[in-house]
Design a protein around this motif. Structure first.
Motif, PDB file in Angstrom:
ATOM      1  N   VAL A  52       0.840  -1.213   0.000  1.00 34.93           N
ATOM      2  CA  VAL A  52       0.000   0.000   0.000  1.00 34.93           C
ATOM      3  C   VAL A  52       0.859   1.242   0.000  1.00 34.93           C
ATOM      4  CG1 VAL A  52      -1.623   1.338   1.380  1.00 34.93           C
ATOM      5  CG2 VAL A  52      -1.984  -1.109   1.073  1.00 34.93           C
ATOM      6  N   ASP A 102       2.369   1.655  -3.520  1.00 35.44           N
ATOM      7  CA  ASP A 102       1.412   2.073  -4.539  1.00 35.44           C
ATOM      8  C   ASP A 102       0.868   3.464  -4.275  1.00 35.44           C
ATOM      9  OD1 ASP A 102       1.655  -0.143  -6.066  1.00 35.44           O
ATOM     10  OD2 ASP A 102       0.001  -1.240  -5.132  1.00 35.44           O
ATOM     11  N   SER A 103       0.771   3.868  -2.978  1.00 37.67           N
ATOM     12  CA  SER A 103       0.249   5.201  -2.697  1.00 37.67           C
ATOM     13  C   SER A 103       1.173   6.293  -3.210  1.00 37.67           C
ATOM     14  CB  SER A 103       0.052   5.365  -1.187  1.00 37.67           C
ATOM     15  OG  SER A 103       1.306   5.321  -0.535  1.00 37.67           O
ATOM     16  N   ASP A 145       0.537   7.256  -7.497  1.00 37.41           N
ATOM     17  CA  ASP A 145      -0.661   7.820  -8.126  1.00 37.41           C
ATOM     18  C   ASP A 145      -0.265   8.543  -9.401  1.00 37.41           C
ATOM     19  OD1 ASP A 145      -2.190   6.879  -6.199  1.00 37.41           O
ATOM     20  OD2 ASP A 145      -2.963   8.805  -5.486  1.00 37.41           O
ATOM     21  N   ASP A 187      -5.650  -0.093  -6.274  1.00 44.59           N
ATOM     22  CA  ASP A 187      -4.442   0.025  -5.464  1.00 44.59           C
ATOM     23  C   ASP A 187      -3.267  -0.779  -6.026  1.00 44.59           C
ATOM     24  OD1 ASP A 187      -5.948  -2.291  -4.830  1.00 44.59           O
ATOM     25  OD2 ASP A 187      -4.750  -2.577  -3.018  1.00 44.59           O
ATOM     26  N   SER A 222      -4.813   5.483  -6.822  1.00 38.96           N
ATOM     27  CA  SER A 222      -4.504   4.213  -6.157  1.00 38.96           C
ATOM     28  C   SER A 222      -5.435   3.879  -5.004  1.00 38.96           C
ATOM     29  CB  SER A 222      -3.064   4.249  -5.632  1.00 38.96           C
ATOM     30  OG  SER A 222      -2.937   5.261  -4.647  1.00 38.96           O
ATOM     31  N   ASP A 223      -6.399   4.757  -4.682  1.00 36.48           N
ATOM     32  CA  ASP A 223      -7.373   4.438  -3.640  1.00 36.48           C
ATOM     33  C   ASP A 223      -8.601   5.308  -3.843  1.00 36.48           C
ATOM     34  OD1 ASP A 223      -7.183   6.976  -1.887  1.00 36.48           O
ATOM     35  OD2 ASP A 223      -5.092   6.316  -1.997  1.00 36.48           O
ATOM     36  N   MET A 269      -9.712  -1.906  -1.529  1.00 32.36           N
ATOM     37  CA  MET A 269      -8.625  -0.923  -1.577  1.00 32.36           C
ATOM     38  C   MET A 269      -8.400  -0.345  -0.184  1.00 32.36           C
ATOM     39  SD  MET A 269      -9.390   1.225  -5.079  1.00 32.36           S
ATOM     40  CE  MET A 269     -11.005   1.760  -4.510  1.00 32.36           C
TER      41      MET A 269
END
Length: 733
Positions: free
Chosen positions: A467, A470-471, A474, A493, A515-516, A538
């Motif tokens: 997480v 991936d955050s 974006d 995500d 991503s969320d 997500m």
């Protein structure tokens, strides 16, 4: 951990029960008596005061009073309410015997003793009765009147409300006695126990027969009303008035007899204090009389002064008793408070002892639970280790050929991108299996007293890392997008999924990513895409919550949402649609299916515009349009109409009124109507100008200014382009 929680709940409930028992032992049982009066007249107020005196004379008794104001249905509700509040005994003075009887029967059949006071019911379902002998009262009044009239004359009986047992019994006794005096003509009418009602009755009777010589009112109020009616026509000295109640006080029976207004008033006894004594005999299972008649007599001019003096003395004593018992109540409250405090202190000491013993028990139990948790953790590690060993063989068979294939080269960009995605996920699987194997060796080297809760969870750690990675990735491609291309927002995500979807969609659409759900919601509001493809599971904000917020926002509610997820159960599909999803596609998915579904939804949006503007500038929304979108178009049109004559109108200002940015306003209107806000406002101005040209003789230039064109010649140009004729030709035609 569940065992520890159960221990905590058991501890809570045991302490709660213990506390309840201690407090119950400290508090005294109080007897509650409910009193349901049919009205709140002075006679019943006197009864209530006497009941309070009876309460003071008995220990631990509480009395709850209520009055129905001569409304039988209301009294039924009050009786039922007293029963529901768990009174120990009921005292009831029924307003209407027929109506109130079922409520009394319900209470009696539930085991609550019922004392009827003053009046009876149409049933034998009661415990005891206290009151005057109303038949005998009627006879006594009749004998008094007959003696005063000398056995001849006309007498009017003004009875109380129908349905009341005192009314029926007083009338019965009165008429039984009058049969012995045939020289007296007697007529009867029913009143309502009140002065005003009796006044009206007497006025009508005097108008019909001015020779009435005597009036018998079933209470002093009705007799007083009749006297006032007679006084109004100057006949109060020609008629004899007799009432019932004989209460002290201004304009009450004794006072009216003293002043000569009444010939007599029968003292209707109250003695409310004996009601509480009788109630306590019943509740304590002591002997009692079921029917209890109260003795009484007439008040006449000869004894009125003495009776008044006695009543005043009784009232003075009652007031003194009220003050004394009020002080006693205060002292008893203080005593009960001190007793409760002492009990609470004892409870706290007992509680400390129990807590000490209980904490030792919990400590031993936690130690057992901890050992069991460590055992379970060891079993999990062994399971994942075995599974990891089994996964290494197929991973090797996948990873080797894949690397060999990549090393050969000769792929175009899209093929290379696909192979890179496969390679990264194979590497990730190898990393996970290696981590599980390494995790076993951490566990083996730990000491026996290490707290298992301090060991990191493999799955939680891995998810947190993914997480976090991936955050940071974006991607928002920086609607300059071609206006002819629809914008697609991808919310997932997993960076590889986003990359794969972008490779599928970028040839035909302008693609933006998040991503969320939280970032997706922000991008959706900023860019107002034509369609959204979102995952469900997500971090930060899941796809279901994201979809709900999209559909609840005025800016984004029109955007179709496709949920792309591995959740394939029917109940999960239903949940997705309940949160506003327009489509639901499960993983693994067909690329052709996804592309076809997206194109179909966008085509439908292009075909069915939620609000088109007709030639008059009115909204003509289709029957299947979204009500929120229709409302938005209406708000936009209203805002535009208010500024139609403003030649300097800017979309920023109009958007501000609608709480949107200029970009949001443009994209929202474009998505709903297929036209830009500027085009729609120009059409509205031209439609307004067309209307003014046809229905007024104002100059063309003045009309142009009024509809927002700063240059009349430009108005003429736009008008001809819109209608195929210039304004001058339109007026000539």
């Amino acid at each position: 951990m569940r065992g520890i929680r159960n221990l905590k709940y058991q501890k809570y409930y045991r302490l709660r029960i213990l506390g309840s028992l201690v407090l119950a032992s400290c508090s005294e049982r109080r007897t509650v008596i409910g009193v349901s009066q049919c009205s709140d007249d002075p006679w019943r107020q006197k009864v209530n005061r006497e009941i309070k005196i009876g309460q003071y004379q008995n220990k631990n008794v509480d009395v709850r009073f209520c009055s129905a104001d001569n409304d039988a249905k209301r009294q039924v509700q009050q009786i039922d309410s007293l029963v529901e509040s768990d009174v120990d005994l009921l005292i009831v003075a029924p307003s209407d015997a027929h109506t109130v009887t079922p409520a009394v029967e319900r209470a009696y059949k539930k085991g609550i003793p019922v004392i009827l006071y003053d009046r009876k019911i149409d049933s034998d379902c009661y415990t005891a009765y206290v009151g005057a002998d109303n038949v005998e009262i009627g006879r006594v009044v009749a004998r008094f009147i007959a003696a005063k009239l000398g056995g001849k004359g006309k007498a009017l009986e003004i009875a109380g409300l129908k349905g009341s047992t005192p009314v029926e019994e007083r009338h019965q006794g009165f008429m039984d006695e009058m049969k012995h005096h045939p020289g007296i003509a007697t007529s009867t009418v029913n009143g309502d126990w009140n002065v005003a009602g009796a006044r009206k009755i007497m006025s009508r009777c005097l108008a019909n027969d001015p020779n009435i010589q005597c009036v018998f009112g079933h209470n002093d109020a009705e007799a007083l009303g009749a006297w006032e009616a007679a006084k109004a026509v100057g006949m109060e000295r020609d008629i004899m008035f007799v009432g019932i109640d004989g209460l002290p006080g201004e304009r009450q029976g004794i006072d009216l007899v003293k002043k000569g207004c009444f010939a007599a008033s029968y003292i209707y006894p109250t003695h409310g204090e004996i009601l509480v004594t009788l109630a306590m005999h019943i509740l304590n299972k002591e002997p009692f009389s079921r029917v209890n008649y109260l003795p009484s007599s007439l008040v006449t001019a000869e004894n009125a002064a003495i009776v008044e003096m006695q009543n005043n003395e009784i009232m003075s004593q009652a007031n003194s008793l009220d003050a004394i018992y009020a002080n006693i109540d205060s002292y008893m409250k203080m005593y009960r408070s001190q007793k409760i405090i002492s009990c609470l202190a004892a409870f706290i000491v007992l509680l400390l002892i129990v807590l000490a013993a209980y904490n030792y028990y919990v400590y031993q139990t936690k130690a057992k639970v901890g050992r069991r948790l460590r055992q379970i953790a060891d079993e999990k590690v062994r399971f994942f280790t075995k599974a990891s060993h089994q996964l290494r063989t197929p991973l090797t068979l996948v990873a080797g050929p894949l690397r060999q294939l990549i090393s050969q080269g000769g792929f175009d960009d899209k093929q290379q991108q696909t192979l890179d995605i496969i390679q990264r996920n194979v590497d990730e699987l190898e990393h996970l299996t290696a981590s599980v194997l390494n995790f076993q060796t951490r566990v083996d080297s730990a000491t026996d007293n290490t707290d298992q809760r301090q060991q990191p969870s493999l799955s939680d750690e891995t998810v947190s890392q993914l997480v976090l990675q991936d955050s940071r990735r974006d991607i928002v491609t920086k609607n300059d997008p071609d206006d002819d291309l629809d914008t697609i927002l991808i919310v997932d995500d997993n960076a590889d999924i986003r990359s794969y979807l972008r490779s599928l969609l970028s040839a035909s659409y302008y693609v933006i990513e998040a991503s969320d759900g939280r970032n997706g919601l922000r991008l959706a509001r900023e860019s107002v895409p034509g369609l959204i493809v979102s995952d469900v599971m997500m971090p930060i904000m899941n796809g279901l919550e994201f979809c709900s917020k999209i559909k609840a926002d005025d800016v984004t509610c029109h955007i179709p949402v496709i949920l792309l997820t591995a959740r394939s159960a029917e109940s999960q599909r239903i949940e997705g649609y309940e949160h506003g999803a327009d489509g639901y596609i499960t993983k693994p998915f067909s690329a052709d299916l996804l592309l076809t579904r997206i194109e179909s939804m966008l085509a439908n949006r292009r075909k069915i515009k939620l609000a088109q503007l007709d030639v008059k500038g009115e909204a003509s929304g289709a029957t299947d349009t979204n009500s929120a979108d229709n409302l938005f178009i209406s708000r936009f049109r209203e805002a535009a109409m208010q500024h139609l004559s403003d030649t300097d109108l800017k979309m920023d200002d109009l958007g501000s009124e609608l709480h949107l940015s200029r970009v949001q306003l443009y994209r929202k209107i474009k998505a709903l109507t297929g036209k830009s806000p500027t085009d729609i406002i120009r059409e509205m101005r031209l439609n307004r100008g067309h209307h003014l040209l046809c229905h007024t003789d104002r100059p063309i230039s003045e009309i142009a200014y009024e509809v927002g064109f700063a240059v009349p010649s430009y108005f003429t140009t736009c008008f001809k382009k819109q209608y195929g004729i210039n304004p001058t030709e339109l007026r000539r035609g």
